[in-house]
Design a protein around this motif. Sequence first.
Motif, mmCIF file in Angstrom:
data_model
loop_
_atom_site.group_PDB
_atom_site.id
_atom_site.type_symbol
_atom_site.label_atom_id
_atom_site.label_comp_id
_atom_site.label_asym_id
_atom_site.label_seq_id
_atom_site.Cartn_x
_atom_site.Cartn_y
_atom_site.Cartn_z
ATOM 1 N N VAL A 264 18.987 -12.640 -16.167
ATOM 2 C CA VAL A 264 18.695 -11.210 -16.169
ATOM 3 C C VAL A 264 18.476 -10.702 -14.743
ATOM 4 C CG1 VAL A 264 17.052 -9.444 -16.929
ATOM 5 C CG2 VAL A 264 17.711 -11.291 -18.476
ATOM 6 N N ILE A 265 17.743 -11.475 -13.921
ATOM 7 C CA ILE A 265 17.480 -11.038 -12.547
ATOM 8 C C ILE A 265 18.617 -11.392 -11.596
ATOM 9 C CG2 ILE A 265 14.979 -11.076 -12.818
ATOM 10 C CD1 ILE A 265 14.897 -13.736 -11.371
ATOM 11 N N GLY A 266 19.554 -12.213 -12.053
ATOM 12 C CA GLY A 266 20.745 -12.509 -11.270
ATOM 13 C C GLY A 266 20.590 -13.606 -10.238
ATOM 14 N N VAL A 267 19.571 -14.436 -10.361
ATOM 15 C CA VAL A 267 19.370 -15.559 -9.443
ATOM 16 C C VAL A 267 19.356 -16.829 -10.288
ATOM 17 C CG1 VAL A 267 17.887 -16.589 -7.692
ATOM 18 C CG2 VAL A 267 18.019 -14.109 -7.896
ATOM 19 N N ASP A 268 20.475 -17.554 -10.315
ATOM 20 C CA ASP A 268 20.597 -18.728 -11.179
ATOM 21 C C ASP A 268 19.621 -19.846 -10.843
ATOM 22 O OD1 ASP A 268 22.561 -17.612 -12.725
ATOM 23 O OD2 ASP A 268 24.208 -18.554 -11.626
ATOM 24 N N GLN A 269 19.265 -20.001 -9.570
ATOM 25 C CA GLN A 269 18.420 -21.111 -9.149
ATOM 26 C C GLN A 269 16.940 -20.888 -9.487
ATOM 27 O OE1 GLN A 269 20.294 -19.279 -7.066
ATOM 28 N NE2 GLN A 269 21.991 -20.614 -6.526
ATOM 29 N N LEU A 270 16.561 -19.648 -9.755
ATOM 30 C CA LEU A 270 15.162 -19.304 -10.024
ATOM 31 C C LEU A 270 15.005 -18.864 -11.465
ATOM 32 C CD1 LEU A 270 12.271 -18.775 -8.975
ATOM 33 C CD2 LEU A 270 13.032 -16.455 -8.417
ATOM 34 N N ASP A 271 14.192 -19.578 -12.219
ATOM 35 C CA ASP A 271 13.894 -19.226 -13.604
ATOM 36 C C ASP A 271 12.501 -18.634 -13.656
ATOM 37 O OD1 ASP A 271 13.818 -18.990 -16.360
ATOM 38 O OD2 ASP A 271 13.310 -21.095 -16.686
ATOM 39 N N VAL A 272 12.400 -17.347 -13.883
ATOM 40 C CA VAL A 272 11.120 -16.674 -14.084
ATOM 41 C C VAL A 272 10.926 -16.578 -15.586
ATOM 42 C CG1 VAL A 272 9.820 -14.546 -13.711
ATOM 43 C CG2 VAL A 272 11.379 -15.391 -11.947
ATOM 44 N N TYR A 273 9.761 -17.025 -16.077
ATOM 45 C CA TYR A 273 9.572 -17.079 -17.522
ATOM 46 C C TYR A 273 8.186 -16.584 -17.963
ATOM 47 C CZ TYR A 273 7.538 -21.628 -16.252
ATOM 48 O OH TYR A 273 6.796 -22.621 -15.664
ATOM 49 N N PRO A 274 8.081 -15.332 -18.399
ATOM 50 C CA PRO A 274 6.855 -14.873 -19.043
ATOM 51 C C PRO A 274 6.865 -15.303 -20.504
ATOM 52 C CG PRO A 274 8.395 -13.079 -18.864
ATOM 53 C CD PRO A 274 9.043 -14.270 -18.194
ATOM 54 N N GLY A 275 5.670 -15.445 -21.089
ATOM 55 C CA GLY A 275 5.633 -15.828 -22.493
ATOM 56 C C GLY A 275 4.252 -15.795 -23.096
ATOM 57 N N LEU A 276 4.181 -16.228 -24.347
ATOM 58 C CA LEU A 276 2.940 -16.271 -25.120
ATOM 59 C C LEU A 276 2.687 -17.695 -25.585
ATOM 60 C CD1 LEU A 276 3.502 -13.090 -27.305
ATOM 61 C CD2 LEU A 276 2.023 -13.302 -25.299
ATOM 62 N N SER A 277 1.391 -18.021 -25.772
ATOM 63 C CA SER A 277 1.031 -19.370 -26.218
ATOM 64 C C SER A 277 -0.083 -19.305 -27.254
ATOM 65 C CB SER A 277 0.595 -20.222 -25.021
ATOM 66 O OG SER A 277 -0.480 -19.615 -24.355
ATOM 67 N N LEU A 278 -0.069 -20.265 -28.153
ATOM 68 C CA LEU A 278 -1.078 -20.402 -29.196
ATOM 69 C C LEU A 278 -1.643 -21.806 -29.079
ATOM 70 C CD1 LEU A 278 -2.406 -19.125 -31.697
ATOM 71 C CD2 LEU A 278 -0.558 -20.091 -33.058
ATOM 72 N N GLY A 279 -2.941 -21.916 -28.718
ATOM 73 C CA GLY A 279 -3.516 -23.212 -28.420
ATOM 74 C C GLY A 279 -4.755 -23.553 -29.220
ATOM 75 N N LEU A 280 -5.384 -24.648 -28.834
ATOM 76 C CA LEU A 280 -6.603 -25.119 -29.491
ATOM 77 C C LEU A 280 -7.804 -24.220 -29.226
ATOM 78 C CD1 LEU A 280 -6.304 -28.923 -28.649
ATOM 79 C CD2 LEU A 280 -5.718 -27.785 -30.799
ATOM 80 N N HIS A 281 -7.813 -23.520 -28.077
ATOM 81 C CA HIS A 281 -8.964 -22.720 -27.686
ATOM 82 C C HIS A 281 -8.718 -21.221 -27.673
ATOM 83 C CE1 HIS A 281 -11.292 -26.249 -26.497
ATOM 84 N NE2 HIS A 281 -10.160 -26.726 -26.010
ATOM 85 N N ASN A 282 -7.442 -20.783 -27.598
ATOM 86 C CA ASN A 282 -7.181 -19.348 -27.539
ATOM 87 C C ASN A 282 -5.714 -19.030 -27.785
ATOM 88 O OD1 ASN A 282 -5.654 -19.531 -25.050
ATOM 89 N ND2 ASN A 282 -7.573 -19.669 -23.954
ATOM 90 N N PHE A 283 -5.480 -17.751 -27.918
ATOM 91 C CA PHE A 283 -4.138 -17.184 -27.902
ATOM 92 C C PHE A 283 -3.986 -16.578 -26.517
ATOM 93 C CE2 PHE A 283 -1.642 -13.217 -28.336
ATOM 94 C CZ PHE A 283 -0.427 -13.777 -28.679
ATOM 95 N N GLY A 284 -2.922 -16.914 -25.812
ATOM 96 C CA GLY A 284 -2.822 -16.453 -24.431
ATOM 97 C C GLY A 284 -1.408 -16.183 -23.994
ATOM 98 N N GLY A 285 -1.296 -15.942 -22.717
ATOM 99 C CA GLY A 285 -0.010 -15.679 -22.110
ATOM 100 C C GLY A 285 0.174 -16.495 -20.846
ATOM 101 N N HIS A 286 1.389 -16.504 -20.355
ATOM 102 C CA HIS A 286 1.694 -17.214 -19.114
ATOM 103 C C HIS A 286 2.874 -16.525 -18.425
ATOM 104 C CE1 HIS A 286 4.311 -19.116 -22.148
ATOM 105 N NE2 HIS A 286 5.194 -19.212 -21.161
ATOM 106 N N VAL A 287 2.898 -16.684 -17.114
ATOM 107 C CA VAL A 287 4.010 -16.224 -16.297
ATOM 108 C C VAL A 287 4.291 -17.346 -15.313
ATOM 109 C CG1 VAL A 287 4.841 -14.522 -14.633
ATOM 110 C CG2 VAL A 287 3.333 -13.808 -16.491
ATOM 111 N N GLY A 288 5.526 -17.808 -15.291
ATOM 112 C CA GLY A 288 5.848 -18.931 -14.419
ATOM 113 C C GLY A 288 7.178 -18.766 -13.741
ATOM 114 N N GLY A 289 7.430 -19.687 -12.833
ATOM 115 C CA GLY A 289 8.702 -19.717 -12.134
ATOM 116 C C GLY A 289 9.083 -21.139 -11.784
#
Length: 173
Positions: free
Chosen positions: A103-128
């Motif tokens: 989407v951003i047009g840079v194949d070598q860089l993967d930017v990944y926002p998302g949601l998570s469901l865990g043992l302690h909380n429901f949360g989010g993350h943003v990574g690269g």
Amino acid sequence: MKKVITLLFLVSFGFTQAQQAFKGKGDVKVNVGANIQDGGSGIQGSVDFGLGENFSFGFVANYLLGVDNFNGFYNSSAYNDYKPDFGDRFDAKARISANLSSVIGVDQLDVYPGLSLGLHNFGGHVGGRYFFTDGFGVFTELGFPIAKYGSNNGVFDHLNNQFTFSLGASFNL
């Protein structure tokens, strides 16, 4: 001066030889690194499986190695050199991510926002992730809680319910 020239060469070689970070369906990425947060630091491991061109699901686990013992009063109780147990140090989550490299047009860089469901909380993350070769790269990730479970009135409940920063190595399987 030799060190500066060597460093510049390695960095420029890494960027010119970089590989595609996220290929889509069937892609498997594994991250291993350090987890840094308030009150402790530890290790993080995650795996993500590509389901489509821009979508993946996966799992992440954290274990806090360095946590300070608690001395003092908490909820009308006195504690002296109180240590966190395994449940206070460990967290595991299932997660989904939107992989935005195409989407951003840079194949070598993967930017990944998302949601998570865990043992302690429901949360989010943003990574690269950035891949230097077809199988090896680096990653960084920010995690945050959106909704915490339970009353959160334990001495160490804050450990897995806060903003986290992670960085380390990423592998393409």
